[in-house]
Design a protein around this motif. Structure first.
Motif, PDB file in Angstrom:
ATOM      1  N   ALA A 274      46.424  50.750  39.629  1.00 29.10           N
ATOM      2  CA  ALA A 274      45.943  51.595  40.727  1.00 29.10           C
ATOM      3  C   ALA A 274      46.877  51.502  41.915  1.00 29.10           C
ATOM      4  O   ALA A 274      47.569  50.493  42.106  1.00 29.10           O
ATOM      5  N   GLN A 275      46.890  52.559  42.698  1.00 29.66           N
ATOM      6  CA  GLN A 275      47.559  52.475  43.983  1.00 29.66           C
ATOM      7  C   GLN A 275      46.549  51.992  45.013  1.00 29.66           C
ATOM      8  O   GLN A 275      45.338  52.106  44.822  1.00 29.66           O
ATOM      9  N   GLY A 276      47.095  51.440  46.103  1.00 30.91           N
ATOM     10  CA  GLY A 276      46.277  50.688  47.041  1.00 30.91           C
ATOM     11  C   GLY A 276      45.021  51.357  47.533  1.00 30.91           C
ATOM     12  O   GLY A 276      43.970  50.728  47.603  1.00 30.91           O
ATOM     13  N   GLU A 277      45.121  52.615  47.843  1.00 27.31           N
ATOM     14  CA  GLU A 277      43.958  53.214  48.512  1.00 27.31           C
ATOM     15  C   GLU A 277      42.743  53.264  47.592  1.00 27.31           C
ATOM     16  O   GLU A 277      41.620  53.384  48.050  1.00 27.31           O
ATOM     17  N   ASP A 278      42.956  53.132  46.280  1.00 24.34           N
ATOM     18  CA  ASP A 278      41.829  53.136  45.343  1.00 24.34           C
ATOM     19  C   ASP A 278      40.921  51.929  45.569  1.00 24.34           C
ATOM     20  O   ASP A 278      39.720  52.001  45.358  1.00 24.34           O
ATOM     21  N   VAL A 279      41.509  50.803  45.980  1.00 25.12           N
ATOM     22  CA  VAL A 279      40.718  49.590  46.149  1.00 25.12           C
ATOM     23  C   VAL A 279      39.784  49.753  47.336  1.00 25.12           C
ATOM     24  O   VAL A 279      38.586  49.490  47.259  1.00 25.12           O
ATOM     25  N   VAL A 280      40.360  50.199  48.450  1.00 24.36           N
ATOM     26  CA  VAL A 280      39.582  50.275  49.683  1.00 24.36           C
ATOM     27  C   VAL A 280      38.532  51.376  49.609  1.00 24.36           C
ATOM     28  O   VAL A 280      37.440  51.257  50.145  1.00 24.36           O
ATOM     29  N   ILE A 283      36.463  53.834  44.882  1.00 26.80           N
ATOM     30  CA  ILE A 283      36.278  54.897  43.895  1.00 26.80           C
ATOM     31  C   ILE A 283      36.016  54.318  42.505  1.00 26.80           C
ATOM     32  O   ILE A 283      35.116  54.741  41.793  1.00 26.80           O
ATOM     33  N   ARG A 284      36.838  53.329  42.153  1.00 28.97           N
ATOM     34  CA  ARG A 284      36.582  52.610  40.902  1.00 28.97           C
ATOM     35  C   ARG A 284      36.137  51.209  41.289  1.00 28.97           C
ATOM     36  O   ARG A 284      36.509  50.733  42.358  1.00 28.97           O
ATOM     37  N   ASN A 285      35.348  50.538  40.453  1.00 29.36           N
ATOM     38  CA  ASN A 285      34.921  49.201  40.836  1.00 29.36           C
ATOM     39  C   ASN A 285      36.010  48.170  40.583  1.00 29.36           C
ATOM     40  O   ASN A 285      36.529  48.045  39.483  1.00 29.36           O
ATOM     41  N   ALA A 286      36.362  47.436  41.636  1.00 27.35           N
ATOM     42  CA  ALA A 286      37.412  46.438  41.525  1.00 27.35           C
ATOM     43  C   ALA A 286      36.868  45.178  40.873  1.00 27.35           C
ATOM     44  O   ALA A 286      35.661  44.983  40.791  1.00 27.35           O
ATOM     45  N   ILE A 287      37.782  44.316  40.426  1.00 25.03           N
ATOM     46  CA  ILE A 287      37.347  43.034  39.871  1.00 25.03           C
ATOM     47  C   ILE A 287      37.649  41.946  40.900  1.00 25.03           C
ATOM     48  O   ILE A 287      38.521  42.119  41.756  1.00 25.03           O
ATOM     49  N   PRO A 288      36.937  40.821  40.847  1.00 24.15           N
ATOM     50  CA  PRO A 288      37.215  39.742  41.802  1.00 24.15           C
ATOM     51  C   PRO A 288      38.653  39.258  41.645  1.00 24.15           C
ATOM     52  O   PRO A 288      39.169  39.179  40.527  1.00 24.15           O
ATOM     53  N   LEU A 289      39.252  38.927  42.769  1.00 24.41           N
ATOM     54  CA  LEU A 289      40.655  38.511  42.761  1.00 24.41           C
ATOM     55  C   LEU A 289      40.889  37.329  41.825  1.00 24.41           C
ATOM     56  O   LEU A 289      41.941  37.233  41.192  1.00 24.41           O
ATOM     57  N   ALA A 290      39.898  36.444  41.755  1.00 27.59           N
ATOM     58  CA  ALA A 290      40.071  35.245  40.929  1.00 27.59           C
ATOM     59  C   ALA A 290      40.443  35.603  39.487  1.00 27.59           C
ATOM     60  O   ALA A 290      41.118  34.842  38.795  1.00 27.59           O
ATOM     61  N   GLU A 291      40.028  36.787  39.033  1.00 29.43           N
ATOM     62  CA  GLU A 291      40.341  37.160  37.644  1.00 29.43           C
ATOM     63  C   GLU A 291      41.814  37.485  37.426  1.00 29.43           C
ATOM     64  O   GLU A 291      42.285  37.520  36.298  1.00 29.43           O
ATOM     65  N   LEU A 292      42.522  37.695  38.532  1.00 26.41           N
ATOM     66  CA  LEU A 292      43.964  37.928  38.398  1.00 26.41           C
ATOM     67  C   LEU A 292      44.648  36.697  37.802  1.00 26.41           C
ATOM     68  O   LEU A 292      45.678  36.812  37.135  1.00 26.41           O
ATOM     69  N   GLN A 293      44.063  35.540  38.057  1.00 22.83           N
ATOM     70  CA  GLN A 293      44.633  34.300  37.525  1.00 22.83           C
ATOM     71  C   GLN A 293      44.781  34.386  36.006  1.00 22.83           C
ATOM     72  O   GLN A 293      45.752  33.886  35.435  1.00 22.83           O
ATOM     73  N   ARG A 294      43.819  35.020  35.384  1.00 26.99           N
ATOM     74  CA  ARG A 294      43.830  35.168  33.929  1.00 26.99           C
ATOM     75  C   ARG A 294      44.783  36.305  33.518  1.00 26.99           C
ATOM     76  O   ARG A 294      45.569  36.172  32.587  1.00 26.99           O
ATOM     77  N   LEU A 295      44.737  37.414  34.266  1.00 32.88           N
ATOM     78  CA  LEU A 295      45.519  38.599  33.889  1.00 32.88           C
ATOM     79  C   LEU A 295      47.012  38.387  34.071  1.00 32.88           C
ATOM     80  O   LEU A 295      47.820  38.842  33.270  1.00 32.88           O
ATOM     81  N   ASP A 296      47.382  37.719  35.164  1.00 35.84           N
ATOM     82  CA  ASP A 296      48.801  37.587  35.509  1.00 35.84           C
ATOM     83  C   ASP A 296      48.986  36.299  36.316  1.00 35.84           C
ATOM     84  O   ASP A 296      49.120  36.323  37.536  1.00 35.84           O
ATOM     85  N   PRO A 297      48.960  35.149  35.582  1.00 38.82           N
ATOM     86  CA  PRO A 297      48.962  33.851  36.285  1.00 38.82           C
ATOM     87  C   PRO A 297      50.150  33.675  37.223  1.00 38.82           C
ATOM     88  O   PRO A 297      50.006  33.112  38.314  1.00 38.82           O
ATOM     89  N   ALA A 298      51.312  34.193  36.845  1.00 37.00           N
ATOM     90  CA  ALA A 298      52.501  33.971  37.680  1.00 37.00           C
ATOM     91  C   ALA A 298      52.345  34.679  39.020  1.00 37.00           C
ATOM     92  O   ALA A 298      52.569  34.086  40.090  1.00 37.00           O
ATOM     93  N   SER A 299      51.925  35.948  38.970  1.00 35.11           N
ATOM     94  CA  SER A 299      51.743  36.678  40.232  1.00 35.11           C
ATOM     95  C   SER A 299      50.639  36.039  41.062  1.00 35.11           C
ATOM     96  O   SER A 299      50.719  35.961  42.289  1.00 35.11           O
TER      97      SER A 299
END
Ligand code: ADP
Ligand code: MG
Ligand code: MG
Length: 899
Positions: A274-280, A283-299
């Motif tokens: 998504a591009q940034g404005e979608d989060v704010v 429009i679509r439901n975002a996931i908690p940031l903590a889940e990024l740890q699983r999706l892309d641990p390095a980032s």
């Protein structure tokens, strides 16, 4: 020659006035070595010129072209190049953050040719057309002025036709078709083609951001937040990075601490592909940031490291926006984050413990307004029924109001005096007027970083968002949840602290912070709420550094006792009018109607013991501390029955042929005799005492006898006698002589030396201007800033507030009501004159203020600066005044940024 453009590598945090908050912080992050896509900032000065003249300043286009060339050189691509285009975003950014207020345009540089190039170099045709349709949509609405709902409508139609639950289910061909539809829409609506020239896209986007400074919702927001209208916005032009390149990409927002409670941890939302404005926008439901740890641990790890670096650098809670493009993290924004009052206190306290800031800095970071918010009542968790719905506790507090479904309805009902709760699926900047009007905001979609949550927190409004069980139907003006249907106008209770909603008006109890103050400012001990500890520490710090004393306005022993528990160091204004009401009205009537000295003396003698007992109670509650008692102030006819009512009653009796009550006839005569066209400018204040014989003597005797009685009981009563509404020293001289006479009489009779200092209110311009002479007779001054404001401006509060204040605020004649925050320029000037000239006559003159301004943060800062000895305010505002007096003492001692 003036310079209007700065590269991100040239700016920094300290240049926020010129570069706006966003630009200054982008430069600061660049300086810190964080990964920020390169770009440059067009200054607020350029915006001001544009707004003033309608065209951009001389030379701006050349400067932009030069910066653009440098960006292109570094990127090895040029803007809109057909085979491999450089794309840009154009982002607004004012000095003070105005969430969602100004417009952002992404993907500038795309056109019918370069979109193909972008598809080829990324190998992702869907992405290229998705970006292009975003540009056409944002450009169409923001720059060309087309209602964005028309674009949304086309998108929704397409999704329905394709049976697509969200935009991710549209493919490249769908999106390419949508671009065409949008372009036709633009042509139809404006008679103009969507511009294919990238440089024109850029120039017009910059102009649109400039102009957006003056859109209505931006004005409303500024007025509410007291942000000046003439600052202008900067414009940031930045190389695009793409979060919509696939599942290994995405955009998110994050806070370094919880902005609702202040607790440390990782808080934020992430939206893959998504591009940034979608989060704010929610429009679509975002996931908690903590889940990024699983999706892309390095980032994720890298992001956490940057967040720690930002906190250490800014020494405060930061909020950030970021994008991941194919596994590469980019930082797109940071700022010192908005937070709730609770979080502000908690974080300030915690940063001291972490060694990041000093106690004084902690004090600068909290505010009296925030403290007042922590003192609002909350729902009684013991006695509330089963909740109607649960949601995210986005902005704390308790609010009760009637459900409304549109911003307009909220505004309409609130204007009629009704309390309302705005219920929406999600809010947009267009809902702002309704959000301002509502007590609380409730949404069925969106998280802690949704528009509703961010704006509500900024305004200190109660907000529960993302209450997904709510099925909101704005067209039918109702919502339903778990089998219950709630229609417009139904009263609900919204608990923004717990994130729950109740049907009906739930019962309220004191907040824990009020309980703490009620406990004489002592924490209850183990298990105390962390926010109470924070408040306690900061109050101690404020008391340690403040120079201003804080007293309370209190008329009864109960109020006096509460004020004392809240930390008041005396009473600055004890009004006596209520001592002449109720049962005692009879005696006051007798006094007014008396035709002989004898009759009047009898009435006064009846009042005397009653008033004495009132004073004994107050002096006891404030034992050892000064109690400034004001002699009777309002016009006497306020104690008589209403003129019309009385006349009508008598006329009715007459019409019935009954005999008229002679007492009522007499009363009506008195009322007619005393009728005044402008009672507030009539026979009141000191004038009463000079005209009604025995009135001053009786009151002084009541005070003096109460002092003697308390003294005999072993107390330490410290009454001070204050004469209201003095215009000239002669008035005060005469009244004071009488006061002294009665004091020595009572001293003789009781054998107790009663010495009460006599002073005056300064509440008329003439008194302020002749304060040097008045000080000859006054041991103290107390500014009555309510009357002083009325008489300086020449309007009466009761009349103007309802009649034309909102028009004055709308037209910017007032930034804020002069009854709320002291008018420094006019009323403040009179105060400064009176302080200087009063002290010239009598260097030890004690000077305070007893108008409602005594509890207003901004005014407290003024009184500190003007050299007053104390402020006096309602008991409930005493903690606020203590805190602000402490903050005022720090002002100017270190680099402070209070917003
Ligand atoms: P706001 O002030 O409303 O937050 P922003 O200027 O931050 O507006 O832009 C909104 C969103 O657009 C940001 O959250 C960001 O994700 C996205 N955005 C802005 N510039 C870029 C860029 N250069 N590359 C990618 N995304 C961007
Ligand atoms: Mg942003
Ligand atoms: Mg007054």
């Amino acid at each position: 020659m003036a310079r209007y453009v700065y590269d991100f590598t040239e700016g920094g945090r300290e240049m926020a006035d010129l570069l706006g908050g966003k630009g200054a912080n982008l430069a600061e992050m660049t300086r810190m070595g964080l990964p920020v896509p390169p770009g440059f900032t067009v200054t607020t000065e350029a915006c001001k010129v544009f707004l003033a003249t309608g065209s951009e300043p001389e030379g701006l286009d050349r400067e932009v072209a030069a910066r653009l060339a440098a960006l292109e050189e570094a990127a090895g691509r040029t803007l809109g190049r057909p085979d491999d285009p450089l794309l840009l975003s154009v982002r607004s950014g004012a000095r003070f953050s105005m969430p969602g207020m100004m417009e952002t345009i992404l993907d500038i540089g795309l056109n019918d040719e370069s979109v193909k190039g972008l598809a080829k170099v990324t190998g992702n045709e869907r992405f290229a057309f998705d970006s292009y349709r975003r540009l056409v949509q944002m450009f169409g609405s923001t720059v060309m002025g087309i209602d964005s709902a028309l674009f949304e409508g086309e998108l929704a139609r397409l999704k329905r036709a394709r049976n697509a639950p969200d935009d991710l289910h549209l493919d490249a061909a769908d999106l390419a078709g949508l671009v065409g539809t949008y372009q036709e829409l633009i042509l139809r609506e404006t008679g103009e083609e969507f511009p294919q020239d990238p440089v024109e896209q850029l120039r017009r986007s910059i102009h649109a951001v400039f102009s957006s400074w003056n859109v209505e919702r931006a004005r409303i927001y500024r007025r509410r937040e007291h942000i000046p209208d003439d600052l202008g916005t900067a414009v940031n032009v930045q190389t695009m990075v793409f979060g919509n390149l696939g599942q290994d990409s995405g955009s998110g927002v994050a806070f370094t601490r919880d902005p609702a409670t202040g607790r440390p941890g990782v808080y934020g939302d992430y939206l893959p592909n998504a591009q940034g404005e979608d989060v704010v926008s929610g429009i679509r439901n975002a996931i908690p940031l903590a889940e990024l740890q699983r999706l892309d641990p390095a980032s994720y790890e890298e992001l956490c490291g940057h967040m720690r670096a930002l906190e250490d650098h800014y020494r405060d809670l930061c909020d950030i926006e970021f994008t991941i493009e194919r596994g590469k993290l980019w930082m797109l924004q940071t700022r010192v984050g908005k937070r709730t009052a609770e979080a502000a206190f908690f974080i300030a306290h915690q940063l001291v413990d972490e060694g990041l800031i000093s106690q004084d800095e902690a004090l600068e970071r909290v505010s009296g307004e925030g403290l007042a918010r922590l003192m609002f009542p909350r729902f009684d968790s013991e006695s509330v029924a089963e909740p109607l719905a649960h949601g995210i506790p986005a902005s704390p507090g308790a609010a009760v109001g009637a459900v409304v479904f549109t911003s307009a309805e909220a505004v309409r009902r609130a204007a009629a005096g009704e309390k309302v709760v705005l219920v929406r699926q999600e809010t947009t900047p267009d809902d702002l007027p309704g959000m301002v009007a509502a007590q609380a905001i409730l949404t069925s979609r969106g998280g802690k970083t949704s528009h509703a949550a961010v704006v509500a927190r900024g305004m200190g409004k109660v907000c529960v968002c993302g209450a997904e069980a709510l099925d909101v139907d704005p067209a039918a003006r109702r919502f339903s949840t778990n089998g219950t249907t709630v229609t417009e106008g139904t009263v609900i209770s919204v608990d923004g602290t717990q994130g729950v909603v109740h049907l009906g008006a739930a019962p309220l109890v004191d907040s824990e912070v009020v309980r703490y103050f009620e406990n004489h400012g002592q924490p209850a001990g183990e298990g105390e709420q962390p926010v109470v500890d924070a408040v306690h520490r900061l109050m101690q710090q404020a008391d340690a550094v403040r120079r201003l004393g804080v007293r309370a306005n209190a008329d009864t022993p109960e109020d006096a006792a509460r004020a004392r528990r809240f930390g008041a160091e005396g009473i600055g204004l004890c009004r006596t009018e209520h001592m002449f009401l109720g049962e005692r009205r009879r005696l006051v009537e007798a006094m007014i109607l008396a035709t002989t000295d004898d009759g009047r003396d009898r009435a006064l003698a009846g009042l005397l013991p009653l008033q004495r007992q009132d004073f004994v109670g107050i002096l006891e509650a404030m034992d050892g501390l000064p109690v400034t008692i004001r002699l009777l102030d309002p016009p006497l006819h306020e104690f008589l029955p209403d003129r019309t009512e009385l006349a009508v009653r008598l006329a009715a009796t007459e019409a019935h042929g009954d005999a008229k009550d002679p007492h009522e006839v007499e009363l009506l005569e008195a009322v007619n005799r005393m009728h005044e066209e402008n009672p507030m400018l009539g026979l009141r204040g000191v004038r009463l005492g000079l005209v009604v014989p025995g009135l001053v003597a009786m009151q002084v005797r009541a005070i003096a006898e109460a002092v003697a009685e308390r003294r005999k009981a072993g107390g330490d009563p410290r009454a001070e006698i204050m004469v209201p509404l003095v215009d000239t020293v002669e008035e005060l001289r005469i009244v004071r002589a009488e006061v002294e006479r009665v004091l020595s009489e009572v001293s003789e009779e009781t054998g107790v030396t009663v010495d009460c200092p006599v002073g005056t209110m300064i509440e008329l311009p003439r008194a302020a201007l002749t304060a040097g002479r008045i000080a000859q007779e006054a041991r103290f001054f107390s500014f009555g800033t309510n009357d002083l404001t009325q008489t300086t401006w020449g309007f009466s509060r009761d009349d103007v507030e309802a009649e034309f204040f909102s028009a004055y605020l709308d037209q910017g004649i007032f930034k804020v009501s002069p009854f709320e925050t002291l008018d420094r320029e006019g009323v403040g000037r009179l105060i400064e004159i009176a302080v200087a000239e009063g002290r010239a006559t009598r260097p030890d003159l004690k000077i305070g203020v007893c108008g409602e301004h005594g509890g207003d943060p901004d005014s407290v800062h003024f009184f500190h600066g003007a050299g007053l000895d104390y402020v006096s305010c309602s008991p409930f505002r005493v903690p606020v005044a203590r805190l602000e007096a402490g903050r005022a003492a720090l002002e100017g001692t270190q680099g402070s940024d209070s917003r």
